[in-house]
Design an enzyme around this catalytic site. Structure first.
Site, short mmCIF file in Angstrom:
data_model
loop_
_atom_site.label_atom_id
_atom_site.label_comp_id
_atom_site.label_asym_id
_atom_site.label_seq_id
_atom_site.Cartn_x
_atom_site.Cartn_y
_atom_site.Cartn_z
N ASP A 72 0.81 -1.21 0.00
CA ASP A 72 0.00 0.00 0.00
C ASP A 72 0.85 1.26 0.00
O ASP A 72 2.07 1.21 0.13
CB ASP A 72 -0.95 0.01 1.21
CG ASP A 72 -0.28 -0.48 2.49
OD1 ASP A 72 0.95 -0.29 2.63
OD2 ASP A 72 -0.97 -1.07 3.34
N ASP A 141 -8.03 -3.64 14.16
CA ASP A 141 -9.40 -3.99 13.78
C ASP A 141 -9.46 -5.13 12.76
O ASP A 141 -10.52 -5.44 12.23
CB ASP A 141 -10.14 -2.77 13.24
CG ASP A 141 -9.45 -2.13 12.04
OD1 ASP A 141 -8.40 -2.65 11.60
OD2 ASP A 141 -9.95 -1.11 11.54
N HIS A 143 -7.70 -5.16 9.86
CA HIS A 143 -7.43 -4.80 8.47
C HIS A 143 -6.07 -5.34 8.05
O HIS A 143 -5.14 -5.44 8.84
CB HIS A 143 -7.54 -3.29 8.24
CG HIS A 143 -6.41 -2.47 8.78
ND1 HIS A 143 -6.52 -1.68 9.92
CD2 HIS A 143 -5.15 -2.28 8.33
CE1 HIS A 143 -5.39 -1.05 10.13
NE2 HIS A 143 -4.53 -1.40 9.18
N GLU A 148 -9.88 -2.09 5.02
CA GLU A 148 -10.56 -1.87 6.28
C GLU A 148 -11.74 -2.83 6.44
O GLU A 148 -12.19 -3.44 5.47
CB GLU A 148 -11.06 -0.42 6.35
CG GLU A 148 -9.97 0.63 6.23
CD GLU A 148 -9.19 0.84 7.52
OE1 GLU A 148 -9.26 -0.03 8.42
OE2 GLU A 148 -8.52 1.89 7.65
#
Length: 270
Positions: A72, A141, A143, A148
């Site tokens: 990313d 979380d 991801h 996400e």
């Protein structure tokens, strides 16, 4: 799915690095048939990269015939910015090893045509023969890369709006000022990661307990993108004791039991 549980961060970094070295050396890559390595950023892989640098400088592994694809990159952040993933990768890893700069692939978060940039990235991965080993970390979380919660598990490389939790987690790199953290990023998709021949996740600390519990013991769900690795035939989690402290005792014992006779990384010939 394999879950390798090591005592601490130093041990998981060592285990992961020796595994990567063994995979590259076993492939015996050439210019005509390179080894394709997927690379993450963030704090989790820093120890892994340091170990790989050590092995490279010691002549235990070469990256001359390795092609890399980063997971990313932030949008609208200059490549030369100290917190861009271009800067991170070159300062943390690439400039310290014998990799050919032309073999390094990182998404351009400043591209004029974002859709074209993402499509081109997928095409470059395909042209390289696909990713042999995708290394990765995980967010609190669940991801993976910047996919996400609610991200499609079939997604390809795309632009992703970042959640407040992710922005908060990353603001430590931006003077603890959330307003300085980019709000969007380009990321490989969950489907892109699942296409890799193998995937290796490194995770440590209490901040990763919820994500690992959901990914290992929960069902496959877009609310925890990491859980998609349950569907991968060759996925591996390398974690420390703290990161799996919320797993059921039976789950913990199961993975310790099934891994007890596997090769210790110290014995891997590199």
């Amino acid at each position: 799915m394999r879950v390798i549980i090591e005592p601490n961060y130093e041990k998981i970094s060592e285990w992961a690095a020796r595994y990567v070295v063994s995979r590259i050396n076993a492939a015996n890559p050439t210019p005509e048939k390179p080894f394709v390595l997927g690379c993450p950023t963030g704090s989790s892989p820093i120890g892994l990269y340091k170990k790989l640098i050590e092995y490279n400088k010691a002549g235990k592994v070469s990256f001359k015939n390795v092609i890399t694809f980063n997971m990313d990159e932030y949008c609208n952040l200059p490549e030369e910015h100290p917190e861009s993933y271009h800067s991170f990768m070159w300062n943390t890893f690439f400039k310290h090893i014998d990799i050919n700069p032309e073999n390094v692939n990182i998404l351009n978060g400043n591209a004029e045509d974002i859709e074209a940039e993402c499509a081109n990235y997928e095409a470059r991965i395909k042209a390289a023969g696909g990713v042999d080993l995708f290394m990765g970390g995980v967010g609190p979380d669940g991801h993976i890369a910047f996919n996400e919660p609610t991200a499609s598990l079939y997604s390809r490389t795309h632009e992703q709006a970042l959640t407040e939790e992710t922005i908060l987690a990353n603001c430590r790199f931006f003077d603890n000022d959330m307003t300085k953290v980019p709000k969007t990023a380009l990321t490989v998709g969950v489907g892109t990661i699942l296409d890799a021949k193998s995937v290796m996740i490194v995770a440590n600390g209490y901040g990763k307990t919820r994500a690992l519990k959901d990914a290992i013991e929960g069902g496959v769900s877009q609310m925890c993108p990491l859980s998609a690795l349950q569907l991968h035939p060759n996925a591996m989690f390398i974690v420390d004791e703290t990161a799996v402290s919320e797993l059921k005792v039976s789950t913990y014992r199961f993975f310790k039991d099934v891994e007890r006779n596997n090769i210790d990384p110290e014995s891997i010939k590199i």
